[in-house]
Design a protein around this motif. Structure first.
Motif, PDB file in Angstrom:
ATOM      1  N   UNK A  17       5.530  13.220   1.257  1.00 38.30           N
ATOM      2  CA  UNK A  17       5.630  14.288   2.255  1.00 38.30           C
ATOM      3  C   UNK A  17       6.949  14.101   2.996  1.00 38.30           C
ATOM      4  N   UNK A  18       7.794  15.122   3.090  1.00 40.08           N
ATOM      5  CA  UNK A  18       9.100  14.977   3.725  1.00 40.08           C
ATOM      6  C   UNK A  18       9.039  14.581   5.200  1.00 40.08           C
ATOM      7  N   UNK A  19       7.903  14.791   5.852  1.00 38.77           N
ATOM      8  CA  UNK A  19       7.753  14.428   7.254  1.00 38.77           C
ATOM      9  C   UNK A  19       7.361  12.961   7.447  1.00 38.77           C
ATOM     10  N   UNK A  20       7.091  12.246   6.356  1.00 35.49           N
ATOM     11  CA  UNK A  20       6.684  10.851   6.447  1.00 35.49           C
ATOM     12  C   UNK A  20       7.805  10.023   7.054  1.00 35.49           C
ATOM     13  N   UNK A  21       7.493   9.210   8.067  1.00 35.76           N
ATOM     14  CA  UNK A  21       8.527   8.346   8.630  1.00 35.76           C
ATOM     15  C   UNK A  21       9.059   7.359   7.585  1.00 35.76           C
ATOM     16  N   UNK A  22      10.346   7.109   7.640  1.00 36.74           N
ATOM     17  CA  UNK A  22      10.988   6.174   6.719  1.00 36.74           C
ATOM     18  C   UNK A  22      10.267   4.833   6.682  1.00 36.74           C
ATOM     19  N   UNK A  50      19.225   0.118   8.882  1.00 37.67           N
ATOM     20  CA  UNK A  50      20.536   0.761   8.894  1.00 37.67           C
ATOM     21  C   UNK A  50      20.485   1.974   7.970  1.00 37.67           C
ATOM     22  N   UNK A  51      20.839   3.126   8.506  1.00 37.51           N
ATOM     23  CA  UNK A  51      20.897   4.360   7.714  1.00 37.51           C
ATOM     24  C   UNK A  51      22.292   4.939   7.890  1.00 37.51           C
ATOM     25  N   UNK A  59      10.545   4.201  12.370  1.00 37.72           N
ATOM     26  CA  UNK A  59       9.242   4.796  12.672  1.00 37.72           C
ATOM     27  C   UNK A  59       9.377   6.240  13.114  1.00 37.72           C
ATOM     28  N   UNK A  60      10.578   6.630  13.565  1.00 39.05           N
ATOM     29  CA  UNK A  60      10.787   7.989  14.069  1.00 39.05           C
ATOM     30  C   UNK A  60      11.504   8.907  13.085  1.00 39.05           C
ATOM     31  N   UNK A  61      12.175   8.339  12.096  1.00 40.03           N
ATOM     32  CA  UNK A  61      13.030   9.125  11.210  1.00 40.03           C
ATOM     33  C   UNK A  61      12.255   9.652  10.010  1.00 40.03           C
ATOM     34  N   UNK A  62      12.065  10.985   9.926  1.00 40.58           N
ATOM     35  CA  UNK A  62      11.397  11.532   8.742  1.00 40.58           C
ATOM     36  C   UNK A  62      12.246  11.272   7.502  1.00 40.58           C
ATOM     37  N   UNK A  63      11.623  10.939   6.430  1.00 41.34           N
ATOM     38  CA  UNK A  63      12.340  10.587   5.205  1.00 41.34           C
ATOM     39  C   UNK A  63      13.235  11.735   4.733  1.00 41.34           C
ATOM     40  N   UNK A  64      12.846  12.973   4.994  1.00 43.27           N
ATOM     41  CA  UNK A  64      13.650  14.126   4.575  1.00 43.27           C
ATOM     42  C   UNK A  64      14.966  14.219   5.336  1.00 43.27           C
ATOM     43  N   UNK A  65      15.060  13.581   6.505  1.00 44.93           N
ATOM     44  CA  UNK A  65      16.275  13.651   7.320  1.00 44.93           C
ATOM     45  C   UNK A  65      17.356  12.679   6.848  1.00 44.93           C
TER      46      UNK A  65
END
Length: 154
Positions: A17-22, A50-51, A59-65
């Motif tokens: 799911x693209x909204x899943x946190x990294x 590091x991204x 915990x806050x960054x959606x994987x799609x972002x």
């Protein structure tokens, strides 16, 4: 949805799911457990990775972002047999007590040292401020970062 991520220089194609946190993708799909779930609110830093050259709360960054930005976790820095300079400094300064925050601390510090290999004390303190250590080893953590900044970083 299929998402492709580059994590620690390896490409992964995942059905997620693209909204899943990294953080959940790293821990559950990729089995990289260095980043920890602390608060889930971006207030403790235990999940820091590091991204694209930035220290982020996973915990806050959606994987799609993430897009094409590379992700680097503690597992991408060194190993128990061959720790990075920063990891070795954390060992030498006995910067871990319970160890829960240490991966996030190391990843935030690594990001700083990659940008500024020899930061002054005020810069180190300001950069590390978002990450918390409930055991109170902040002074040893700062000493480890200063030690690592004393030479070339790996």
């Amino acid at each position: 949805m299929t998402i492709t991520l580059t994590v620690n220089d390896a490409r992964h194609t995942l059905d997620v799911d693209p909204a899943t946190p990294l953080l959940y993708v790293l821990r559950n799909q990729l089995r990289l457990d260095g980043a920890k779930f602390g608060c889930g609110l971006g207030q403790c830093g235990a999940c820091t990775v590091n991204v694209g050259g930035e220290a982020v709360f996973s915990c806050l960054l959606p994987v799609a972002a993430i897009g094409e930005r590379p992700v680097r976790t503690l597992e991408g820095l060194g190993s128990a047999q061959h720790p990075s300079r920063l990891q070795q400094a954390f060992i030498d300064k006995q910067a871990a007590q319970c160890g829960y925050c240490i991966a996030g601390m190391i990843m935030r510090a690594q990001t700083l040292l990659e940008r500024s290999p020899h930061p002054d004390e005020a810069t180190i303190r300001r950069h590390m401020e978002p990450n918390l250590c409930r055991c109170g080893t902040h002074m040893r953590i700062l000493a480890a970062i200063r030690e690592a900044a004393g030479g070339a970083n790996s």
